[in-house]
Design a protein around this motif. Structure first.
Motif, PDB file in Angstrom:
ATOM      1  N   GLU A   1      14.109 -52.623  62.037  1.00  0.00           N
ATOM      2  CA  GLU A   1      13.229 -53.797  61.952  1.00  0.00           C
ATOM      3  C   GLU A   1      12.191 -53.672  60.845  1.00  0.00           C
ATOM      4  O   GLU A   1      11.816 -54.669  60.233  1.00  0.00           O
ATOM      5  N   LYS A   2      11.715 -52.456  60.566  1.00  0.00           N
ATOM      6  CA  LYS A   2      10.565 -52.293  59.672  1.00  0.00           C
ATOM      7  C   LYS A   2      10.886 -51.781  58.272  1.00  0.00           C
ATOM      8  O   LYS A   2      10.127 -52.024  57.347  1.00  0.00           O
TER       9      LYS A   2
ATOM     10  N   PRO B   1      15.089 -46.182  70.615  1.00  0.00           N
ATOM     11  CA  PRO B   1      14.030 -47.119  70.217  1.00  0.00           C
ATOM     12  C   PRO B   1      13.490 -46.856  68.799  1.00  0.00           C
ATOM     13  O   PRO B   1      13.106 -47.791  68.105  1.00  0.00           O
ATOM     14  N   ALA B   2      13.499 -45.603  68.377  1.00  0.00           N
ATOM     15  CA  ALA B   2      13.026 -45.282  67.018  1.00  0.00           C
ATOM     16  C   ALA B   2      13.969 -45.894  65.980  1.00  0.00           C
ATOM     17  O   ALA B   2      13.519 -46.370  64.933  1.00  0.00           O
ATOM     18  N   TYR B   3      15.260 -45.902  66.267  1.00  0.00           N
ATOM     19  CA  TYR B   3      16.238 -46.505  65.352  1.00  0.00           C
ATOM     20  C   TYR B   3      16.036 -48.013  65.278  1.00  0.00           C
ATOM     21  O   TYR B   3      16.049 -48.599  64.195  1.00  0.00           O
ATOM     22  N   VAL B   4      15.832 -48.634  66.419  1.00  0.00           N
ATOM     23  CA  VAL B   4      15.611 -50.089  66.456  1.00  0.00           C
ATOM     24  C   VAL B   4      14.369 -50.445  65.643  1.00  0.00           C
ATOM     25  O   VAL B   4      14.375 -51.391  64.856  1.00  0.00           O
ATOM     26  N   GLU B   5      13.304 -49.663  65.793  1.00  0.00           N
ATOM     27  CA  GLU B   5      12.071 -49.901  65.022  1.00  0.00           C
ATOM     28  C   GLU B   5      12.326 -49.677  63.524  1.00  0.00           C
ATOM     29  O   GLU B   5      11.847 -50.439  62.688  1.00  0.00           O
ATOM     30  N   TYR B   6      13.084 -48.644  63.199  1.00  0.00           N
ATOM     31  CA  TYR B   6      13.426 -48.341  61.808  1.00  0.00           C
ATOM     32  C   TYR B   6      14.155 -49.519  61.171  1.00  0.00           C
ATOM     33  O   TYR B   6      13.814 -49.957  60.070  1.00  0.00           O
TER      34      TYR B   6
ATOM     35  N   ASP C   1      15.709 -40.668  58.780  1.00  0.00           N
ATOM     36  CA  ASP C   1      14.555 -41.518  58.459  1.00  0.00           C
ATOM     37  C   ASP C   1      13.435 -40.712  57.803  1.00  0.00           C
ATOM     38  O   ASP C   1      12.263 -41.001  57.981  1.00  0.00           O
TER      39      ASP C   1
END
Length: 151
Positions: free
Chosen positions: A137-138, A130-135, A29
């Motif tokens: 989504e955004k 959680p950082a992957y899930v946010e990535y 990322d």
């Protein structure tokens, strides 16, 4: 456009390779990957879009018949014939644009998991982060969100 696409695709591939070499088991990322989940696909689309733009003049046929019928009169029939000839002269360009749209659809199908299992595999591998899930989504799938660069 061609050069920009070549650079984006190459830089994206180098950034991912470099990241994966020094961070095995983590999702990438950084750099271009911070603004697009698939910047290499975006670079490829730019590259081929540049080839399309460079070749567009050669894909349009001259329309001599439309000019001669319009000058000679003939009313609506001549106008419609000339209009058809004009549209027909752009057919090769139209097919070339359709190929770009097909390529975008193909990349989108790969990126969203419609055509491959890559998304499913990535979710299994990184889904607990959680950082992957946010990535996911955004960050846009293919076309970069340029205003998020340098996140």
């Amino acid at each position: 456009m061609f050069a920009a696409g070549f650079i984006v695709e190459t830089v994206a591939d180098i950034q991912k390779w470099s990241f994966k070499s020094s961070n095995p088991g983590k999702f990438c990322d950084v750099g271009l990957w911070s603004v697009s989940q698939h910047p290499n696909f975006f670079g490829n689309l730019l590259l081929w879009g540049g080839i399309l733009v460079m070749n567009a003049p050669a894909l349009i046929e001259p329309v001599a018949s439309a000019v001669s019928t319009a000058e000679g009169g003939g009313g609506l029939s001549a106008f419609l014939s000339g209009a058809w000839d004009c549209l027909w002269s752009f057919r090769r360009l139209g097919f070339a644009v359709l190929s770009q749209l097909f390529m975008y659809g193909w990349f989108l199908g790969q990126a969203n998991g419609t055509l491959t299992t890559a998304v499913e595999l990535a979710n299994k591998r990184y889904g607990g982060d959680p950082a992957y899930v946010e990535y996911i989504e955004k960050v846009p799938l293919i076309i970069p969100g340029l205003f998020k660069f340098g996140k």
